[in-house]
Design a protein around this motif. Structure first.
Motif, PDB file in Angstrom:
ATOM      1  N   ASP A  85       0.826  -1.211   0.000  1.00 28.57           N
ATOM      2  CA  ASP A  85       0.000   0.000   0.000  1.00 28.57           C
ATOM      3  C   ASP A  85       0.865   1.267   0.000  1.00 28.57           C
ATOM      4  O   ASP A  85       0.357   2.375   0.125  1.00 28.57           O
ATOM      5  N   ARG A  86       2.194   1.079  -0.126  1.00 27.23           N
ATOM      6  CA  ARG A  86       3.101   2.227  -0.109  1.00 27.23           C
ATOM      7  C   ARG A  86       4.401   1.829  -0.809  1.00 27.23           C
ATOM      8  O   ARG A  86       4.835   0.674  -0.724  1.00 27.23           O
ATOM      9  N   VAL A  87       4.977   2.778  -1.540  1.00 18.51           N
ATOM     10  CA  VAL A  87       6.288   2.537  -2.127  1.00 18.51           C
ATOM     11  C   VAL A  87       7.173   3.734  -1.837  1.00 18.51           C
ATOM     12  O   VAL A  87       6.744   4.881  -1.934  1.00 18.51           O
ATOM     13  N   SER A  88       8.395   3.465  -1.435  1.00 18.76           N
ATOM     14  CA  SER A  88       9.363   4.509  -1.110  1.00 18.76           C
ATOM     15  C   SER A  88      10.548   4.390  -2.059  1.00 18.76           C
ATOM     16  O   SER A  88      11.073   3.292  -2.256  1.00 18.76           O
ATOM     17  N   VAL A  89      10.945   5.514  -2.641  1.00 23.20           N
ATOM     18  CA  VAL A  89      12.032   5.533  -3.619  1.00 23.20           C
ATOM     19  C   VAL A  89      13.147   6.434  -3.102  1.00 23.20           C
ATOM     20  O   VAL A  89      12.918   7.616  -2.839  1.00 23.20           O
ATOM     21  N   ILE A  90      14.343   5.871  -2.954  1.00 19.02           N
ATOM     22  CA  ILE A  90      15.481   6.617  -2.433  1.00 19.02           C
ATOM     23  C   ILE A  90      16.538   6.738  -3.530  1.00 19.02           C
ATOM     24  O   ILE A  90      17.052   5.734  -4.031  1.00 19.02           O
ATOM     25  N   GLY A  91      16.848   7.976  -3.902  1.00 18.79           N
ATOM     26  CA  GLY A  91      17.881   8.214  -4.891  1.00 18.79           C
ATOM     27  C   GLY A  91      19.262   8.109  -4.269  1.00 18.79           C
ATOM     28  O   GLY A  91      19.526   8.697  -3.219  1.00 18.79           O
ATOM     29  N   SER A 204      22.826  22.357  -8.234  1.00 13.72           N
ATOM     30  CA  SER A 204      22.417  21.147  -7.516  1.00 13.72           C
ATOM     31  C   SER A 204      22.960  19.877  -8.169  1.00 13.72           C
ATOM     32  O   SER A 204      22.866  18.796  -7.597  1.00 13.72           O
ATOM     33  N   ALA A 205      23.518  19.998  -9.375  1.00 15.63           N
ATOM     34  CA  ALA A 205      24.195  18.887 -10.058  1.00 15.63           C
ATOM     35  C   ALA A 205      23.368  17.597 -10.031  1.00 15.63           C
ATOM     36  O   ALA A 205      22.224  17.581 -10.446  1.00 15.63           O
ATOM     37  N   ASP A 206      23.964  16.515  -9.499  1.00 15.76           N
ATOM     38  CA  ASP A 206      23.287  15.219  -9.543  1.00 15.76           C
ATOM     39  C   ASP A 206      22.063  15.177  -8.631  1.00 15.76           C
ATOM     40  O   ASP A 206      21.130  14.411  -8.875  1.00 15.76           O
ATOM     41  N   LEU A 207      22.042  15.998  -7.575  1.00 15.39           N
ATOM     42  CA  LEU A 207      20.878  16.018  -6.682  1.00 15.39           C
ATOM     43  C   LEU A 207      19.655  16.564  -7.410  1.00 15.39           C
ATOM     44  O   LEU A 207      18.538  16.069  -7.237  1.00 15.39           O
ATOM     45  N   GLY A 208      19.861  17.587  -8.253  1.00 13.51           N
ATOM     46  CA  GLY A 208      18.766  18.119  -9.049  1.00 13.51           C
ATOM     47  C   GLY A 208      18.327  17.126 -10.100  1.00 13.51           C
ATOM     48  O   GLY A 208      17.133  16.992 -10.389  1.00 13.51           O
ATOM     49  N   ARG A 209      19.288  16.417 -10.678  1.00  9.24           N
ATOM     50  CA  ARG A 209      18.941  15.411 -11.687  1.00  9.24           C
ATOM     51  C   ARG A 209      18.108  14.295 -11.070  1.00  9.24           C
ATOM     52  O   ARG A 209      17.129  13.837 -11.675  1.00  9.24           O
ATOM     53  N   ILE A 210      18.468  13.850  -9.882  1.00 11.09           N
ATOM     54  CA  ILE A 210      17.693  12.803  -9.214  1.00 11.09           C
ATOM     55  C   ILE A 210      16.269  13.277  -8.976  1.00 11.09           C
ATOM     56  O   ILE A 210      15.305  12.529  -9.178  1.00 11.09           O
ATOM     57  N   THR A 271       3.055   7.127  -2.822  1.00 12.22           N
ATOM     58  CA  THR A 271       4.467   7.002  -3.168  1.00 12.22           C
ATOM     59  C   THR A 271       5.259   8.073  -2.429  1.00 12.22           C
ATOM     60  O   THR A 271       4.765   9.168  -2.171  1.00 12.22           O
ATOM     61  N   GLU A 272       6.501   7.737  -2.071  1.00 10.66           N
ATOM     62  CA  GLU A 272       7.373   8.664  -1.354  1.00 10.66           C
ATOM     63  C   GLU A 272       8.722   8.729  -2.071  1.00 10.66           C
ATOM     64  O   GLU A 272       9.204   7.711  -2.582  1.00 10.66           O
ATOM     65  N   PHE A 273       9.319   9.915  -2.089  1.00 10.97           N
ATOM     66  CA  PHE A 273      10.592  10.092  -2.778  1.00 10.97           C
ATOM     67  C   PHE A 273      11.557  10.903  -1.928  1.00 10.97           C
ATOM     68  O   PHE A 273      11.166  11.871  -1.271  1.00 10.97           O
ATOM     69  N   VAL A 274      12.824  10.516  -1.963  1.00 11.16           N
ATOM     70  CA  VAL A 274      13.851  11.257  -1.249  1.00 11.16           C
ATOM     71  C   VAL A 274      15.211  10.890  -1.840  1.00 11.16           C
ATOM     72  O   VAL A 274      15.350   9.857  -2.512  1.00 11.16           O
ATOM     73  N   THR A 275      16.209  11.725  -1.602  1.00 12.90           N
ATOM     74  CA  THR A 275      17.591  11.411  -1.935  1.00 12.90           C
ATOM     75  C   THR A 275      18.336  11.207  -0.626  1.00 12.90           C
ATOM     76  O   THR A 275      18.075  11.909   0.363  1.00 12.90           O
ATOM     77  N   VAL A 276      19.232  10.241  -0.580  1.00 10.42           N
ATOM     78  CA  VAL A 276      19.971   9.976   0.654  1.00 10.42           C
ATOM     79  C   VAL A 276      20.664  11.263   1.114  1.00 10.42           C
ATOM     80  O   VAL A 276      21.236  11.991   0.300  1.00 10.42           O
ATOM     81  N   PRO A 277      20.588  11.603   2.383  1.00  9.82           N
ATOM     82  CA  PRO A 277      21.191  12.855   2.880  1.00  9.82           C
ATOM     83  C   PRO A 277      22.712  12.883   2.683  1.00  9.82           C
ATOM     84  O   PRO A 277      23.399  11.885   2.894  1.00  9.82           O
ATOM     85  N   ILE A 278      23.221  14.054   2.286  1.00  8.98           N
ATOM     86  CA  ILE A 278      24.637  14.238   2.008  1.00  8.98           C
ATOM     87  C   ILE A 278      25.252  15.152   3.073  1.00  8.98           C
ATOM     88  O   ILE A 278      24.699  16.201   3.396  1.00  8.98           O
TER      89      ILE A 278
END
Length: 342
Positions: A85-91, A204-210, A271-278
């Motif tokens: 019932d949920r999907v999480s996507v981590i860049g 934002s380089a690759d973070l913006g692309r993700i 659905t949930e989206f995030v990029t791993v914290p840098i």
């Protein structure tokens, strides 16, 4: 770390496009006679930079030439909740500082564990080593993987009639030559490739692309739902074949298509989206070039939620994404609905 499961022989299957690869992986709760799956699942989506299957004309038209490194341009960890019932996507930024585990190469020689950028794991040891590297960094078990190259991505987008993207500001990229005015744009396969590859739009380089890749995934899923492309099993199988091609995959056609069924009704808010914290950059002394260092404390908290099958976005919350995202600092998980075109 949790016990690693076999990645290849027991293959699953999903439908659509890289775009929907995520969506596809979003999984299903609608298998006959079963209301929910018995456990959560983690899938590693890998977009490779292989371009020998696209023509010289396509390379020129979409500025996709250059020398391929045989590595991963895109890495996304996709978590399907046990109840589907949920999907999480981590860049996972391709230039992340990684520690590649010990392995034997194609000639049987043993290579010791060593530091490298995370995208080099695929180059050195294929999808299996990429999976092992991600498992070591996240302490999560990766159950399945899927890999998509330029050809499969372009053909999959064209197969569904293109994908609509939107932007509140002009997007230009000096390398891919992408140039999008503010507003909505329907992109075909080649233009979509430019969109998801562009990383010279701003600081934002690759973070913006993700972030743009994740926006694209949301819109791709919306397109599949609007056209009811997953309602017909034959059309779904055709889309799956287009996406997977003839290469080695962690999914098979039939199970992938079966897992796609619930996509017809899955809302963007599920659905949930995030990029791993840098936290900053890796030490130059490592000799791996400019590489991003994860914020260990915040990344551990993120992956602990996945390990415990908990949502990344708190119930009742709907944070807005920062566009463009900051490279260093905490990235905020958002619902897919905030990435959808309005």
């Amino acid at each position: 770390m949790t016990t690693k499961r076999n990645l290849l022989p027991r293959r699953l299957a999903i439908p659509s496009i890289v775009l929907a690869a995520t969506g596809a992986l979003l999984g299903s709760s609608s298998l006959p006679g079963r209301e929910h799956a018995p456990r959560a699942m983690n899938v590693l989506l890998m977009g490779t930079d292989e371009r020998n299957t696209i023509s010289v004309g396509e390379k020129h038209a979409f500025h996709a030439g250059g020398q391929a490194c045989g590595c991963t341009d895109v890495l996304m960890l996709i978590h399907l909740s046990a109840r589907r019932d949920r999907v999480s996507v981590i860049g996972l930024p391709r230039d992340s500082w990684a520690h590649i585990p010990q392995y034997r190469d194609a000639n049987g020689r043993q290579r010791e564990a060593h530091p490298a950028k995370i995208n080099a794991a695929f180059q050195e040891g294929g999808p299996e080593l990429a999976v092992r590297t991600v498992e070591a960094m996240t302490e999560l078990s990766v159950d399945r993987f899927i890999q998509v190259d330029f050809r499969r991505f372009m053909d999959s987008v064209d197969e569904v009639g293109g994908v609509e993207v939107c932007t509140p500001r002009r997007l230009t990229d000096s390398a891919t030559k992408m140039d999008l005015e503010p507003g909505k744009h329907r992109l075909g396969g080649g233009q979509s490739l430019q969109y998801v590859r562009s990383r010279h739009v701003d600081t934002s380089a690759d973070l913006g692309r993700i972030q743009r890749q994740q926006r694209f995934l949301v819109q791709a899923l919306r397109k599949l739902q609007e056209r009811e492309l997953l309602a017909d099993p034959r059309r779904t199988l055709h889309l799956v074949r287009t996406l997977l091609g003839d290469g080695r995959q962690g999914f098979s056609l039939n199970e992938l298509a079966r897992e796609a069924a619930a996509l017809r009704r899955l809302p963007n808010a599920a659905t949930e989206f995030v990029t791993v914290p840098i936290a900053g950059f890796a030490p130059a002394s490592l000799g791996i070039g400019s590489a991003l260092a994860w914020d260990d404390r915040k990344a551990d908290a993120l992956f602990t939620k996945l390990r415990e099958d908990r949502p990344l976005v708190a119930p009742g919350r709907n944070p807005e994404p920062k566009d463009p995202p900051t490279v260093v600092g905490s990235t905020v998980p958002v619902r897919g609905s905030t990435y959808a075109c309005r």
